[in-house]
Write a protein that holds these residues in place. Sequence first.
Motif, PDB file in Angstrom:
ATOM      1  N   GLY A 299     -16.038   7.669   2.631  1.00  0.00           N
ATOM      2  CA  GLY A 299     -14.800   8.229   3.163  1.00  0.00           C
ATOM      3  C   GLY A 299     -14.233   7.287   4.192  1.00  0.00           C
ATOM      4  N   ARG A 300     -13.234   7.736   4.886  1.00  0.00           N
ATOM      5  CA  ARG A 300     -12.580   6.887   5.864  1.00  0.00           C
ATOM      6  C   ARG A 300     -12.781   7.473   7.248  1.00  0.00           C
ATOM      7  NH1 ARG A 300      -7.862   4.551   2.480  1.00  0.00           N
ATOM      8  NH2 ARG A 300      -7.314   3.556   4.415  1.00  0.00           N
ATOM      9  N   SER A 301     -12.768   6.578   8.207  1.00  0.00           N
ATOM     10  CA  SER A 301     -13.008   7.072   9.553  1.00  0.00           C
ATOM     11  C   SER A 301     -11.734   7.661  10.158  1.00  0.00           C
ATOM     12  CB  SER A 301     -13.560   5.952  10.429  1.00  0.00           C
ATOM     13  OG  SER A 301     -12.664   4.876  10.436  1.00  0.00           O
TER      14      SER A 301
ATOM     15  N   LEU B  82      -8.759  -2.746  -1.906  1.00  0.00           N
ATOM     16  CA  LEU B  82      -7.652  -2.232  -1.104  1.00  0.00           C
ATOM     17  C   LEU B  82      -6.554  -3.277  -1.106  1.00  0.00           C
ATOM     18  CD1 LEU B  82      -8.709  -2.560   2.627  1.00  0.00           C
ATOM     19  CD2 LEU B  82     -10.175  -3.245   0.770  1.00  0.00           C
ATOM     20  N   SER B  83      -5.330  -2.809  -0.984  1.00  0.00           N
ATOM     21  CA  SER B  83      -4.204  -3.729  -1.148  1.00  0.00           C
ATOM     22  C   SER B  83      -4.262  -4.889  -0.144  1.00  0.00           C
ATOM     23  CB  SER B  83      -2.885  -2.979  -1.040  1.00  0.00           C
ATOM     24  OG  SER B  83      -2.872  -2.203   0.125  1.00  0.00           O
ATOM     25  N   GLU B  84      -4.729  -4.615   1.064  1.00  0.00           N
ATOM     26  CA  GLU B  84      -4.783  -5.685   2.079  1.00  0.00           C
ATOM     27  C   GLU B  84      -5.681  -6.841   1.638  1.00  0.00           C
ATOM     28  OE1 GLU B  84      -5.196  -2.488   2.591  1.00  0.00           O
ATOM     29  OE2 GLU B  84      -3.595  -1.900   3.975  1.00  0.00           O
TER      30      GLU B  84
ATOM     31  N   VAL C 277      -3.783   9.541  -4.795  1.00  0.00           N
ATOM     32  CA  VAL C 277      -2.614   9.145  -4.008  1.00  0.00           C
ATOM     33  C   VAL C 277      -2.935   9.329  -2.524  1.00  0.00           C
ATOM     34  CG1 VAL C 277      -0.162   9.602  -3.553  1.00  0.00           C
ATOM     35  CG2 VAL C 277      -1.071   9.847  -5.873  1.00  0.00           C
ATOM     36  N   ASN C 278      -2.584   8.340  -1.729  1.00  0.00           N
ATOM     37  CA  ASN C 278      -2.885   8.416  -0.304  1.00  0.00           C
ATOM     38  C   ASN C 278      -1.784   9.147   0.463  1.00  0.00           C
ATOM     39  OD1 ASN C 278      -5.111   6.907  -0.898  1.00  0.00           O
ATOM     40  ND2 ASN C 278      -4.210   4.973  -0.260  1.00  0.00           N
ATOM     41  N   VAL C 279      -2.196  10.077   1.301  1.00  0.00           N
ATOM     42  CA  VAL C 279      -1.227  10.858   2.065  1.00  0.00           C
ATOM     43  C   VAL C 279      -1.697  10.980   3.504  1.00  0.00           C
ATOM     44  CG1 VAL C 279      -0.079  13.086   2.294  1.00  0.00           C
ATOM     45  CG2 VAL C 279      -0.735  12.280   0.039  1.00  0.00           C
TER      46      VAL C 279
ATOM     47  N   SER D  18       0.861  -1.182   0.000  1.00  0.00           N
ATOM     48  CA  SER D  18       0.000   0.000   0.000  1.00  0.00           C
ATOM     49  C   SER D  18       0.892   1.224   0.000  1.00  0.00           C
ATOM     50  CB  SER D  18      -0.880   0.008   1.233  1.00  0.00           C
ATOM     51  OG  SER D  18      -0.102   0.313   2.355  1.00  0.00           O
ATOM     52  N   SER D  19       0.466   2.253  -0.593  1.00  0.00           N
ATOM     53  CA  SER D  19       1.221   3.473  -0.936  1.00  0.00           C
ATOM     54  C   SER D  19       2.750   3.314  -0.892  1.00  0.00           C
ATOM     55  CB  SER D  19       0.806   4.679  -0.105  1.00  0.00           C
ATOM     56  OG  SER D  19      -0.300   4.408   0.687  1.00  0.00           O
ATOM     57  N   GLY D  20       3.285   2.683   0.134  1.00  0.00           N
ATOM     58  CA  GLY D  20       4.727   2.466   0.165  1.00  0.00           C
ATOM     59  C   GLY D  20       5.486   3.655   0.720  1.00  0.00           C
TER      60      GLY D  20
ATOM     61  N   TYR E   9     -18.477   2.641 -14.102  1.00  0.00           N
ATOM     62  CA  TYR E   9     -18.713   1.627 -13.070  1.00  0.00           C
ATOM     63  C   TYR E   9     -17.769   1.856 -11.904  1.00  0.00           C
ATOM     64  CZ  TYR E   9     -21.411  -0.709 -16.635  1.00  0.00           C
ATOM     65  OH  TYR E   9     -22.354  -0.988 -17.584  1.00  0.00           O
ATOM     66  N   ASN E  10     -18.310   1.773 -10.710  1.00  0.00           N
ATOM     67  CA  ASN E  10     -17.518   1.996  -9.503  1.00  0.00           C
ATOM     68  C   ASN E  10     -16.761   0.726  -9.128  1.00  0.00           C
ATOM     69  OD1 ASN E  10     -16.504   3.031  -7.129  1.00  0.00           O
ATOM     70  ND2 ASN E  10     -18.490   3.553  -6.242  1.00  0.00           N
ATOM     71  N   SER E  11     -15.493   0.903  -8.812  1.00  0.00           N
ATOM     72  CA  SER E  11     -14.621  -0.229  -8.486  1.00  0.00           C
ATOM     73  C   SER E  11     -13.997  -0.002  -7.122  1.00  0.00           C
ATOM     74  CB  SER E  11     -13.525  -0.301  -9.555  1.00  0.00           C
ATOM     75  OG  SER E  11     -12.352  -0.893  -9.053  1.00  0.00           O
ATOM     76  N   TYR E  12     -14.138  -0.978  -6.242  1.00  0.00           N
ATOM     77  CA  TYR E  12     -13.602  -0.824  -4.879  1.00  0.00           C
ATOM     78  C   TYR E  12     -12.652  -1.961  -4.519  1.00  0.00           C
ATOM     79  CZ  TYR E  12     -13.324  -1.012   0.219  1.00  0.00           C
ATOM     80  OH  TYR E  12     -12.866  -1.073   1.505  1.00  0.00           O
TER      81      TYR E  12
ATOM     82  N   ARG F 163     -11.436   0.949   7.818  1.00  0.00           N
ATOM     83  CA  ARG F 163     -11.697   2.371   8.093  1.00  0.00           C
ATOM     84  C   ARG F 163     -12.637   2.977   7.066  1.00  0.00           C
ATOM     85  NH1 ARG F 163      -9.605   3.752  13.154  1.00  0.00           N
ATOM     86  NH2 ARG F 163      -7.954   2.265  13.527  1.00  0.00           N
ATOM     87  N   ASP F 164     -13.031   2.228   6.078  1.00  0.00           N
ATOM     88  CA  ASP F 164     -13.918   2.761   5.046  1.00  0.00           C
ATOM     89  C   ASP F 164     -15.359   2.711   5.519  1.00  0.00           C
ATOM     90  OD1 ASP F 164     -11.907   3.324   3.221  1.00  0.00           O
ATOM     91  OD2 ASP F 164     -11.880   1.252   2.502  1.00  0.00           O
ATOM     92  N   LEU F 165     -16.074   3.790   5.272  1.00  0.00           N
ATOM     93  CA  LEU F 165     -17.452   3.895   5.746  1.00  0.00           C
ATOM     94  C   LEU F 165     -18.439   3.579   4.627  1.00  0.00           C
ATOM     95  CD1 LEU F 165     -16.967   7.149   7.831  1.00  0.00           C
ATOM     96  CD2 LEU F 165     -17.041   4.789   8.671  1.00  0.00           C
TER      97      LEU F 165
HETATM   98  P1  ADP Z   1      -3.762   2.117   1.242  1.00  0.00           P
HETATM   99  O1  ADP Z   1      -3.954   0.761   1.791  1.00  0.00           O
HETATM  100  O2  ADP Z   1      -2.443   2.727   1.486  1.00  0.00           O
HETATM  101  O3  ADP Z   1      -4.889   3.010   1.564  1.00  0.00           O
HETATM  102  P2  ADP Z   1      -4.802   1.259  -1.293  1.00  0.00           P
HETATM  103  O4  ADP Z   1      -4.365   1.605  -2.641  1.00  0.00           O
HETATM  104  O5  ADP Z   1      -4.950  -0.141  -0.943  1.00  0.00           O
HETATM  105  O6  ADP Z   1      -3.764   1.955  -0.355  1.00  0.00           O
HETATM  106  O7  ADP Z   1      -6.143   2.072  -1.068  1.00  0.00           O
HETATM  107  C1  ADP Z   1      -7.345   1.467  -0.696  1.00  0.00           C
HETATM  108  C2  ADP Z   1      -8.286   2.502  -0.200  1.00  0.00           C
HETATM  109  O8  ADP Z   1      -8.695   3.380  -1.275  1.00  0.00           O
HETATM  110  C3  ADP Z   1      -9.574   1.934   0.301  1.00  0.00           C
HETATM  111  O9  ADP Z   1      -9.444   1.472   1.622  1.00  0.00           O
HETATM  112  C4  ADP Z   1     -10.521   3.116   0.178  1.00  0.00           C
HETATM  113  O10 ADP Z   1     -10.373   4.009   1.259  1.00  0.00           O
HETATM  114  C5  ADP Z   1     -10.039   3.797  -1.083  1.00  0.00           C
HETATM  115  N1  ADP Z   1     -10.862   3.385  -2.213  1.00  0.00           N
HETATM  116  C6  ADP Z   1     -10.581   2.447  -3.136  1.00  0.00           C
HETATM  117  N2  ADP Z   1     -11.589   2.329  -4.027  1.00  0.00           N
HETATM  118  C7  ADP Z   1     -12.544   3.198  -3.666  1.00  0.00           C
HETATM  119  C8  ADP Z   1     -13.843   3.540  -4.170  1.00  0.00           C
HETATM  120  N3  ADP Z   1     -14.359   2.983  -5.257  1.00  0.00           N
HETATM  121  N4  ADP Z   1     -14.549   4.471  -3.502  1.00  0.00           N
HETATM  122  C9  ADP Z   1     -14.044   5.057  -2.402  1.00  0.00           C
HETATM  123  N5  ADP Z   1     -12.841   4.789  -1.882  1.00  0.00           N
HETATM  124  C10 ADP Z   1     -12.088   3.875  -2.497  1.00  0.00           C
END
Ligand code: ADP
Length: 437
Positions: free
Chosen positions: A327-329, A239-241, A338-340, A93-95, A234-237, A303-305
């Motif tokens: 969003g995230r909690s 996370l690296s974990e 990019v995650n910061v 994840s981000s690294g 299309y929405n895609s969700y 942490r995703d809501l």
């Molecule tokens: P990190 O683990 O460092 O956050 P990731 O690239 O794995 O890096 O990011 C995953 C996160 O990105 C998810 O936990 C979520 O918060 C966000 N995310 C990914 N896809 C979506 C989406 N479709 N809508 C909203 N948030 C998203």
Amino acid sequence: MEFQYRDPEIEKMPREELLALQLQKLKTEIEIALRTPFYKERLSKAGIKSRDDIRTLDDLNRIPFTTKNDLRDGFPYGFLAIPKEEVVRLHASSGTTGVPTTIYFSRSDLKNWAGFMARCIYGAGCNKTDVFQNMITYGLFTGGLGFHQGGEEVGMLVIPAGAGNTGRQFKMMQDYGTTVLHATPSFLLHLETKMKEAGVERESLSIKRAFAGAEPYSEDTRKRIEALLKVDVYNSYGLSEMNGPGVAFECQCKAGLHIWEDGYMAEIVNPDTLEPVKDGETGELILTILCREATPILRYRTRDLTSFYTQPCECGRTHRRLRRITGRSDDMLIINGVNVFPSQIEEVIMGMKEVGNNYLIVVEKDGALDRLTVKTEISAEIFMDDSRPLNALKDKIKETLQASISINPRVELHESGSLPVTEGKAVRVKDTRPKDV
Ligand code: ADP
Ligand code: ZN
């Protein structure tokens, strides 16, 4: 509407059977987890010493939660369940967040992941006649290779375009007759702005669909992209974990994201009490991976809501749907995908002696993209009227920040003591971007 299913037996499996399959897979994942130093200790403390200690799906509640910090503490190999020579790839994840959370894959893990990804892509109406331009970062980030493999699995012609460089992206779309795109929603909007600037005619392109994910976005944003680019979004969700993309995805009904319950167990809890929320209520998504042998992760706090839809989907799939992640909690910022962490910024600027004691992080919309401004006070020894050292300092902060967070921020220097101070806890982040609905 005609729906297409890549794995119809599993995608439309009656729920009872699906839950029975989940239980079997959960037992196997527990067996795998017990091979890691981390879970061996955690699970035995909770009285789980073998797969047979999991008898029903309710036993999931006996498993302790896993947090990002746990994964960090286990870095680099604390969560590895197979011999290193059986590992064929890693992603992280981000690294850039200090200790990266690293996920390892065996050959069969990669195959499973590609299978879930292909299920998403095919379910959104694509097939092997499509030309797929993957405009997302490759490398350690899972979005690039995740979609890449999934696209190949469907049999599409995959263009590993990578992110950025809109001029080159348009050229590829025209040269190869691209029909499907994948990018962050903000990049898709940016693309449209650039399209006008560059005088690219929409008619010269063959694009029909776009996958947008990796960052939160609203339904209005989807509609805007669809109207401007004339594509189905299309929405895609993911996370690296949990491997990366391919965890949950919209079908052609575009009403919530089906979470693949034969690969992932999903719970939604109140982030404060960690108790399950009522059906349909919003809370933190907790995920357990059921399809990976190299890096098992149980009850991960994303942490995703989000919340579950309570009604089944018209497409006939029985896997539950998640609402758009709002969003995230916690306080992580996602800037142009990019995650910061604010703490990363703090680490950089507070390490510089020329910088004063106060700072503020401002995130705002600049057209379709996000803009990060870091306002820092300068140390009292430096005088505001001497511009040469100030410009040099600005450049230094900019460069060091960019190296650390992979984003090019604006930097503003302020006189010592001039930035607002709050009573009690400091407010370090001012995020003025419109909130998602
Ligand atoms: P990190 O683990 O460092 O956050 P990731 O690239 O794995 O890096 O990011 C995953 C996160 O990105 C998810 O936990 C979520 O918060 C966000 N995310 C990914 N896809 C979506 C989406 N479709 N809508 C909203 N948030 C998203
Ligand atoms: Zn559906």
